[in-house]
Design an enzyme around this catalytic site. Structure first.
Site, PDB file in Angstrom:
ATOM      1  N   SER A   1      98.228  11.480  69.774  1.00  0.00           N
ATOM      2  CA  SER A   1      96.880  12.042  69.766  1.00  0.00           C
ATOM      3  C   SER A   1      95.973  11.244  70.703  1.00  0.00           C
ATOM      4  CB  SER A   1      96.351  12.107  68.334  1.00  0.00           C
ATOM      5  OG  SER A   1      95.189  12.891  68.258  1.00  0.00           O
TER       6      SER A   1
ATOM      7  N   ASP B   1     101.226  22.735  66.431  1.00  0.00           N
ATOM      8  CA  ASP B   1     100.067  21.836  66.521  1.00  0.00           C
ATOM      9  C   ASP B   1      98.787  22.671  66.466  1.00  0.00           C
ATOM     10  OD1 ASP B   1      97.993  20.087  67.365  1.00  0.00           O
ATOM     11  OD2 ASP B   1      99.427  18.854  68.478  1.00  0.00           O
TER      12      ASP B   1
ATOM     13  N   HIS C   1     100.167  18.686  64.344  1.00  0.00           N
ATOM     14  CA  HIS C   1      99.492  17.584  65.037  1.00  0.00           C
ATOM     15  C   HIS C   1      99.749  16.342  64.208  1.00  0.00           C
ATOM     16  CE1 HIS C   1      96.622  15.879  67.862  1.00  0.00           C
ATOM     17  NE2 HIS C   1      96.113  15.207  66.853  1.00  0.00           N
TER      18      HIS C   1
END
Length: 286
Positions: free
Chosen positions: A103, A238, A266
């Protein structure tokens, strides 16, 4: 086992833990926003180390046992977080390392690879998108589910109530997951560990989101400037950065490869994907 300790980096105390032999190729793990090193689970690190890698995980500022500041008033910027990663390599006496970022940690990895190419042996980007403003206009936005989550953000818990904070962290985490995810009991145990070893849990969940970068040089690397061998790992489910973000990264960074994880959201690599992901990381860092 790991070797957790506090080290002085750029004038602040950071908590880090290493796994494996320092003589082996080094892998530096980069966390997402508001995330301590615990999200890189010890067993995952141990399995990487068992394949002759020196694995380093650390708490960035305001997370875990590292330096903590009052909630809502972090006196540092994203630039300091970049410098901390380089400073950690310096502290460990490492000329370079393989970077693996999830991320916003993937964004950090892109900045490091563009600005410090001599320090980055390879780059792995997990569940992320372009750092800065490059090439995002044509990419799909977050899912309607995530938009609803952000629109109806839950009220903060009583930060002194351990059980309530654990439940709050779990509630925040669930919407990001795909159909391939970690076991709920294991996640609850992980959240409890994070709460128990974090200096100030409120600061940890607040300060990365309110960093004031207005007075510092923009962090905006161009994908074409990244020369490190790059592996992009992205889930098909995601909801924050849909799969085309991963495809675009792999397309724009010269020579990058894409590993698609079916059913993954995610997320840090969930346990059911570890065999595939660890095999890929060992091959990429060879």
């Amino acid at each position: 086992m790991g070797n957790e300790k506090i080290v002085r980096v750029n004038g602040v105390d950071l908590c880090m833990e290493t796994f494996g032999d320092p003589a082996d190729p080094a892998i530096l793990l980069l966390n997402g926003n508001a995330a301590s090193m615990d999200y890189w689970r010890a067993e995952f690190c141990q399995r990487l180390a068992a394949d002759a890698r020196f694995v380093i995980r650390y708490d960035s500022r305001d997370t875990g046992r590292s330096v903590s500041y009052p909630p809502g008033a972090p006196p540092y910027t994203s630039r300091d977080l970049v410098d901390d990663a380089i400073g950690l390599l310096d502290t460990l006496g490492l000329a370079r390392a393989h970077l693996v970022g999830v991320s916003s940690g993937g964004g950090l990895g892109q900045v490091l690879a563009a600005e410090h190419p001599d320090r980055v042996a390879s780059l792995t980007l997990i569940s992320t998108t372009f750092a800065g403003s490059h090439a995002t206009a044509d990419l799909p936005p977050m899912s309607d589910r995530m938009k609803a989550v952000f629109a109806a953000e839950p009220a903060p818990p009583d930060w002194s109530d351990r059980a309530a904070v654990i439940e709050h962290l779990l509630t925040n985490l669930r919407p990001y997951a795909g159909s391939v995810r970690d076991d709920e009991a294991e996640l609850r145990e992980l959240m409890a560990r994070i709460v128990d070893r974090t200096v100030d849990i409120e600061s940890s969940q607040t300060n990365h989101w309110v960093l004031d970068d207005s007075a510092v040089e923009p962090v905006n690397p161009r994908p074409s400037e990244i020369t490190a061998p790059t592996l992009v790992i992205h889930g098909t489910e995601d909801p924050l950065f849909p799969h085309p973000h991963g495809e675009a990264l792999a397309r724009e960074i010269p020579g990058a490869q894409l590993l698609t994880l079916d059913g993954v959201g995610h997320d840090y690599p969930p346990r059911p994907t570890w065999d595939v992901v660890i095999t890929a990381l060992v091959a990429h860092t060879s």
